[in-house]
Design a protein around this motif. Structure first.
Motif, PDB file in Angstrom:
ATOM      1  N   GLU A  55       3.559   0.221  -4.796  1.00  0.00           N
ATOM      2  CA  GLU A  55       3.628   0.551  -6.225  1.00  0.00           C
ATOM      3  C   GLU A  55       3.753  -0.703  -7.081  1.00  0.00           C
ATOM      4  OE1 GLU A  55       6.624   3.451  -7.174  1.00  0.00           O
ATOM      5  OE2 GLU A  55       5.826   4.867  -5.704  1.00  0.00           O
ATOM      6  N   THR A  56       4.492  -1.690  -6.587  1.00  0.00           N
ATOM      7  CA  THR A  56       4.681  -2.925  -7.355  1.00  0.00           C
ATOM      8  C   THR A  56       3.786  -4.062  -6.871  1.00  0.00           C
ATOM      9  OG1 THR A  56       6.554  -3.523  -5.936  1.00  0.00           O
ATOM     10  CG2 THR A  56       7.053  -2.387  -8.010  1.00  0.00           C
ATOM     11  N   HIS A  57       3.270  -3.959  -5.655  1.00  0.00           N
ATOM     12  CA  HIS A  57       2.397  -4.992  -5.079  1.00  0.00           C
ATOM     13  C   HIS A  57       1.204  -4.292  -4.417  1.00  0.00           C
ATOM     14  CE1 HIS A  57       6.405  -6.837  -5.254  1.00  0.00           C
ATOM     15  NE2 HIS A  57       5.742  -7.946  -5.511  1.00  0.00           N
ATOM     16  N   PRO A  58       0.253  -3.799  -5.213  1.00  0.00           N
ATOM     17  CA  PRO A  58      -0.813  -2.932  -4.693  1.00  0.00           C
ATOM     18  C   PRO A  58      -1.765  -3.565  -3.679  1.00  0.00           C
ATOM     19  CG  PRO A  58      -1.145  -3.390  -7.033  1.00  0.00           C
ATOM     20  CD  PRO A  58       0.180  -3.964  -6.660  1.00  0.00           C
ATOM     21  N   ARG A  59      -1.827  -4.872  -3.618  1.00  0.00           N
ATOM     22  CA  ARG A  59      -2.721  -5.514  -2.632  1.00  0.00           C
ATOM     23  C   ARG A  59      -1.938  -6.193  -1.519  1.00  0.00           C
ATOM     24  NH1 ARG A  59      -7.792  -6.404  -2.436  1.00  0.00           N
ATOM     25  NH2 ARG A  59      -7.624  -8.611  -1.977  1.00  0.00           N
ATOM     26  N   PHE A  65      -1.383  -2.639   5.872  1.00  0.00           N
ATOM     27  CA  PHE A  65      -1.663  -2.607   7.298  1.00  0.00           C
ATOM     28  C   PHE A  65      -0.693  -1.685   8.037  1.00  0.00           C
ATOM     29  CE2 PHE A  65      -1.772  -4.064  11.665  1.00  0.00           C
ATOM     30  CZ  PHE A  65      -3.137  -4.138  11.889  1.00  0.00           C
ATOM     31  N   ILE A  66       0.595  -1.831   7.747  1.00  0.00           N
ATOM     32  CA  ILE A  66       1.583  -0.980   8.423  1.00  0.00           C
ATOM     33  C   ILE A  66       1.367   0.482   8.052  1.00  0.00           C
ATOM     34  CG2 ILE A  66       4.040  -0.450   8.666  1.00  0.00           C
ATOM     35  CD1 ILE A  66       4.543  -3.480   8.142  1.00  0.00           C
ATOM     36  N   ARG A  67       1.120   0.753   6.772  1.00  0.00           N
ATOM     37  CA  ARG A  67       0.864   2.131   6.364  1.00  0.00           C
ATOM     38  C   ARG A  67      -0.373   2.673   7.070  1.00  0.00           C
ATOM     39  NH1 ARG A  67      -0.067   3.845   0.164  1.00  0.00           N
ATOM     40  NH2 ARG A  67      -2.123   2.972   0.601  1.00  0.00           N
ATOM     41  N   ASP A  83      -6.708   2.060   4.655  1.00  0.00           N
ATOM     42  CA  ASP A  83      -5.616   1.114   4.417  1.00  0.00           C
ATOM     43  C   ASP A  83      -5.811  -0.176   5.207  1.00  0.00           C
ATOM     44  OD1 ASP A  83      -4.124   2.551   2.577  1.00  0.00           O
ATOM     45  OD2 ASP A  83      -2.742   3.382   4.066  1.00  0.00           O
ATOM     46  N   ILE A  84      -6.210  -0.046   6.458  1.00  0.00           N
ATOM     47  CA  ILE A  84      -6.400  -1.229   7.296  1.00  0.00           C
ATOM     48  C   ILE A  84      -7.544  -2.084   6.761  1.00  0.00           C
ATOM     49  CG2 ILE A  84      -7.093  -2.008   9.610  1.00  0.00           C
ATOM     50  CD1 ILE A  84      -5.405   0.429  10.656  1.00  0.00           C
ATOM     51  N   ALA A  85      -8.624  -1.463   6.310  1.00  0.00           N
ATOM     52  CA  ALA A  85      -9.742  -2.211   5.714  1.00  0.00           C
ATOM     53  C   ALA A  85      -9.281  -2.942   4.457  1.00  0.00           C
ATOM     54  CB  ALA A  85     -10.904  -1.274   5.395  1.00  0.00           C
ATOM     55  N   ALA A  86      -8.478  -2.277   3.627  1.00  0.00           N
ATOM     56  CA  ALA A  86      -7.959  -2.922   2.412  1.00  0.00           C
ATOM     57  C   ALA A  86      -7.031  -4.080   2.773  1.00  0.00           C
ATOM     58  CB  ALA A  86      -7.228  -1.908   1.548  1.00  0.00           C
ATOM     59  N   ALA A  87      -6.231  -3.907   3.821  1.00  0.00           N
ATOM     60  CA  ALA A  87      -5.338  -4.982   4.270  1.00  0.00           C
ATOM     61  C   ALA A  87      -6.137  -6.190   4.742  1.00  0.00           C
ATOM     62  CB  ALA A  87      -4.430  -4.478   5.396  1.00  0.00           C
ATOM     63  N   LYS A  88      -7.188  -5.939   5.510  1.00  0.00           N
ATOM     64  CA  LYS A  88      -8.038  -7.031   6.006  1.00  0.00           C
ATOM     65  C   LYS A  88      -8.785  -7.707   4.868  1.00  0.00           C
ATOM     66  CE  LYS A  88      -8.656  -5.296  10.684  1.00  0.00           C
ATOM     67  NZ  LYS A  88      -9.596  -4.704  11.655  1.00  0.00           N
ATOM     68  N   ASP A  89      -9.115  -6.952   3.827  1.00  0.00           N
ATOM     69  CA  ASP A  89      -9.753  -7.533   2.651  1.00  0.00           C
ATOM     70  C   ASP A  89      -8.787  -8.478   1.933  1.00  0.00           C
ATOM     71  OD1 ASP A  89     -11.944  -7.755   0.743  1.00  0.00           O
ATOM     72  OD2 ASP A  89     -10.654  -6.593  -0.607  1.00  0.00           O
TER      73      ASP A  89
END
Length: 106
Positions: A55-59, A65-67, A83-89
């Motif tokens: 919520e406070t750190h969206p990227r 990754f954990i989520r 979520d994992i793809a967004a984390a890797k991005d």
């Protein structure tokens, strides 16, 4: 450190909870709490804690990754993979980092 070693995860969680009771938005503590909850197999709680951090750190690659891993563990493949793809991005090394912490399937 308890989360990394996998030793006394309950005590590590208690440490994080105590810190968050005092400093409710401590970024590092929230991040460690996400990992500990995941390592304890408390996937729903890990998802919730990661969501609060996002919520406070969206990227935030760590929380994403954990989520993602927790969502996969609960059978939510599409959301977990997203979520994992967004984390890797956000951080292309994130999967290697969390493999060291056993927060990825073998």
């Amino acid at each position: 450190m308890r989360a990394i070693r996998g030793a006394s995860l309950a005590r590590g969680l208690a440490d994080c909870t105590a810190l968050l009771n005092e400093y409710d938005d401590d970024y590092d503590t929230m991040q460690w709490r996400c990992l500990i909850l995941y390592r304890m197999g408390r996937y729903g709680d890990a998802i919730k804690q990661c969501g609060a951090l996002l919520e406070t750190h969206p990227r935030n690659a760590d929380a994403l990754f954990i989520r993602g891993q927790a969502r996969l563990a609960k059978g939510d493949k599409a959301a977990g993979e997203a979520d994992i793809a967004a984390a890797k991005d956000a951080d292309y090394r994130i999967a290697l980092y969390y493999k060291m912490y056993r927060a990825t399937p073998s």
